[in-house]
Design an enzyme around this catalytic site. Sequence first.
Site, PDB file in Angstrom:
ATOM      1  N   GLY A 136       0.826  -1.194   0.000  1.00 52.46           N
ATOM      2  CA  GLY A 136       0.000   0.000   0.000  1.00 52.46           C
ATOM      3  C   GLY A 136       0.863   1.246   0.000  1.00 52.46           C
ATOM      4  O   GLY A 136       1.333   1.714  -1.029  1.00 52.46           O
ATOM      5  N   ARG A 248      -0.704  14.805  -2.098  1.00 51.23           N
ATOM      6  CA  ARG A 248      -1.031  14.848  -0.669  1.00 51.23           C
ATOM      7  C   ARG A 248      -1.484  16.232  -0.243  1.00 51.23           C
ATOM      8  O   ARG A 248      -2.398  16.372   0.576  1.00 51.23           O
ATOM      9  CB  ARG A 248       0.186  14.397   0.148  1.00 51.23           C
ATOM     10  CG  ARG A 248       0.390  12.895   0.111  1.00 51.23           C
ATOM     11  CD  ARG A 248       1.737  12.454   0.648  1.00 51.23           C
ATOM     12  NE  ARG A 248       1.849  10.987   0.575  1.00 51.23           N
ATOM     13  CZ  ARG A 248       2.985  10.307   0.551  1.00 51.23           C
ATOM     14  NH1 ARG A 248       4.141  10.978   0.590  1.00 51.23           N
ATOM     15  NH2 ARG A 248       2.987   8.989   0.482  1.00 51.23           N
ATOM     16  N   GLU A 373      -3.090   7.747  -0.443  1.00 49.98           N
ATOM     17  CA  GLU A 373      -1.798   8.412  -0.656  1.00 49.98           C
ATOM     18  C   GLU A 373      -0.918   8.369   0.597  1.00 49.98           C
ATOM     19  O   GLU A 373      -0.116   9.281   0.843  1.00 49.98           O
ATOM     20  CB  GLU A 373      -1.990   9.872  -1.103  1.00 49.98           C
ATOM     21  CG  GLU A 373      -2.886  10.055  -2.318  1.00 49.98           C
ATOM     22  CD  GLU A 373      -2.225   9.621  -3.611  1.00 49.98           C
ATOM     23  OE1 GLU A 373      -1.289   8.809  -3.569  1.00 49.98           O
ATOM     24  OE2 GLU A 373      -2.652  10.100  -4.662  1.00 49.98           O
ATOM     25  N   GLY A 374      -1.079   7.322   1.383  1.00 49.02           N
ATOM     26  CA  GLY A 374      -0.317   7.174   2.616  1.00 49.02           C
ATOM     27  C   GLY A 374      -1.185   7.404   3.836  1.00 49.02           C
ATOM     28  O   GLY A 374      -1.836   8.451   3.954  1.00 49.02           O
TER      29      GLY A 374
END
Length: 388
Positions: A136, A248, A373-374
């Site tokens: 991921g 982000r 995106e994290g």
Amino acid sequence: MSYTPWPLSDEQRDVIDLCRAFAAEEIRPAARAVDEADTESPVGIFRAAAKVGITDFMIPEEYGGGGFTDVFTQCLVQEQLCFGDPGIGNFVCSNGFFADPILALGTPEQKEGWLRPLTGDDPKFTALATTEPGSGSDSASIITRADRADGGYVLNGQKAWISNAGLADFYVVFAKTDPAQRSRGVTAFLLEKDTPGMEFGAPMKKMGQRAIVCREIFLSDAFVPEANRLGGEGEGFYGLMRTFDISRVVLGAAALGTARAAYEYARDYARERTQFGKAIIDHQAVAFRLADMSARIDAAWLQVLNAARMIDAGSAVPRQRVTASAAMAKLNASETAMFCTWAAVQTLGGWGYSREHPVEQWMRDAKLEEIEEGTSDIMRVLISRNLV
């Protein structure tokens, strides 16, 4: 729009006004139906946005786009669209995320051939394929392979949770040309939907932001000509990290559009609803909760805009500082959105838990911002690794 301390140009004000009107007239009225449709992308809304220039506003003018390539303006726009609905707002601007690695790594011919079709009244749909079932936030650990073949590469592997997969005409796929090198072995490739050997799974059932339909991608000896490689072998991770810094921050703005929507809805409800003989907003607990929402939104919004300015400054700001600031902005904005949507549900009480009001959907939608995106945990790791 949340408070912006920097002066804006007439062009910026015009695009903000356009997106504010589009969010009010086209996005918000359709949001509930799109959410309940579950796995159907609102293509009609995307086409309507394309006709007024929203879907390509971030593409450079030289390729037919609106020319707002600065991240600061992209944040202003994304906040407006996601005030209408986060899933639809992110879907409408999804081509901008696809364009980033091409702008970072592409040749002039690739930029012309893959970006110009994203402009105009009938743009192509696009997707970025990074995430895998076992990979991921750690993009360096992807295992999809790209092996040399006569005239190009053969790709084999599986991608998961790919936004717009199946719908998209164009794909940027990240694969390993040298698995032993981890991040230095990641290479980016451009694929079209009809590439032999590329197939798609069924739509994935999601908690929120259902306007963006996700599927798995299966690659089985999918041939990609060498002309479709983005940058050199092993340069894909650099392009991906640059894309992540931008996305982000922009997703932070999207999260704050949702947070502001929840705050304003809860505030207006509290002004109109009475309990124990007075408006809810006159009860100290509710007033303090609304104050916390407002304070968190303003603080996170300024952090998002500051990070956007750092990216736009280019080499004047060290990359380490940009990455840390982007992670901070995304972390605080996403957690602010989660807090504000929770607080809105709490303010409405039982009605907040009901589908009669949109705050329960926004709470489900906001959770994605702490993951995509994290995750928030990964953002904290990035911040600690890039402290200056």
